[in-house]
Design an enzyme around this catalytic site. Structure first.
Site, PDB file in Angstrom:
ATOM      1  N   ARG A 154       0.814  -1.218   0.000  1.00 35.89           N
ATOM      2  CA  ARG A 154       0.000   0.000   0.000  1.00 35.89           C
ATOM      3  C   ARG A 154       0.847   1.267   0.000  1.00 35.89           C
ATOM      4  O   ARG A 154       0.497   2.283   0.588  1.00 35.89           O
ATOM      5  CB  ARG A 154      -0.958   0.031   1.201  1.00 35.89           C
ATOM      6  N   SER A 203     -11.385   0.597   3.014  1.00 35.57           N
ATOM      7  CA  SER A 203     -10.727   0.217   4.269  1.00 35.57           C
ATOM      8  C   SER A 203     -10.261   1.462   5.011  1.00 35.57           C
ATOM      9  O   SER A 203      -9.599   2.329   4.436  1.00 35.57           O
ATOM     10  CB  SER A 203      -9.519  -0.687   3.985  1.00 35.57           C
ATOM     11  N   GLU A 273      -5.720   4.376   6.368  1.00 34.77           N
ATOM     12  CA  GLU A 273      -5.500   4.160   4.940  1.00 34.77           C
ATOM     13  C   GLU A 273      -6.137   5.287   4.136  1.00 34.77           C
ATOM     14  O   GLU A 273      -5.723   5.587   3.034  1.00 34.77           O
ATOM     15  CB  GLU A 273      -6.088   2.805   4.512  1.00 34.77           C
TER      16      GLU A 273
END
Length: 281
Positions: A154, A203, A273
């Protein structure tokens, strides 16, 4: 280029939260984008607004959107997409040409710029697997092309260097059953994540190393927890849904509570996130 003042951004965010933006700019090509950013170097750059929490009080600054940088080019197995191309659109286009490698994007609400920026992935595939190079805006030297984006979980070099992705080139693989893979991915996503009919930002927290944010939150009993008009989704503890005209403060307060419970139970600091504009966690 298109410029909007006192732009109501709420309708464009996947969270359906956000106030008015003082000045919103929509470049339609890379040259316009560079001109806009050179004129407003402190501008906040957004894509499809799928993982961004915008303050309900708005933002008294300049925001540049890449949403109109939405061209797709196909040359054999090479696919080039502008930053504003939505993930599902690119996935479907590649499938029409019998090209595999982007099936995981079929259920993503975001756009290519953001997906490269965060090395998005799902179902065993990710951006890093097929990305050949990206055209990015570098504050020091303007528009450059990078083949090595320093991908990790990520993350990419774009986050460390404040690079802005404007175009991405992928090298895909011919495949006869691309549609089947896409359908499997879409079915999996629908069963594990809320649809956008329940406004959400994907998320909420990143997975800690060798762990799962969803599992940690679930064990802390946060499913169904409500603050104001938002709540933790009952089917997965790492999603917040806006079920009753929630505000950005509602989301921040709920995120704080989620973080606090995990810290107290597991001594783990969950990191967000999602991104923030005009509001801070």
């Amino acid at each position: 280029m298109l410029v909007e003042y006192d732009f109501d951004i709420k309708k464009l965010t996947s969270f359906k939260i956000g106030g008015k933006i003082a000045k919103m700019i929509f470049p339609e090509n890379n040259d316009e984008f560079v001109r806009a950013l050179e004129e407003y170097p402190q501008a906040f750059v957004v894509g499809n607004l799928s993982n961004l929490l915008v303050s309900s009080n708005g933002y008294n600054g300049v925001v540049i959107s890449t949403s109109k940088l939405n061209q797709i080019k196909i040359d054999g197995t090479c696919v080039t997409a502008g930053a504003g191309v939505r993930g599902p659109k690119l996935s479907q286009t590649a499938a029409e040409y019998g090209l595999s490698g982007l099936e995981f994007m079929i259920g993503f609400p975001g756009s290519i710029g953001g997906e490269v920026y965060m090395n998005a992935g799902a179902n065993g595939q990710c951006i890093a697997d097929t990305l050949k190079c990206a055209k990015v805006y570098c504050p020091e030297s303007g528009l450059i092309t990078l083949a090595d984006l320093g991908f990790g979980y990520r993350t990419s070099i774009c986050q460390k260097k404040d690079y802005i992705v404007l175009e991405a080139e992928f090298e895909l693989t011919p495949c006869k059953n691309v549609k089947e893979k896409m359908d499997e991915n879409l079915a999996f996503r629908k069963s594990h994540q809320p649809s956008l009919s329940l406004p959400n930002c994907g998320s909420v927290f990143k997975n800690p190393e060798r762990n799962s944010a969803g599992r940690l939150l679930d064990e802390c009993g946060v499913k169904g927890l409500e603050v104001g008009g938002v709540k933790v989704w009952e089917n997965h503890a790492n999603f917040i849904v806006n079920h009753n005209n929630g505000t950005s403060d509602d989301v921040i307060n709920l995120m704080h509570e989620m973080q606090k419970r995990v810290k107290e139970k597991f001594d783990i600091e969950l990191k967000p996130e999602i991104r923030f504009l005009g509001v801070a966690l």
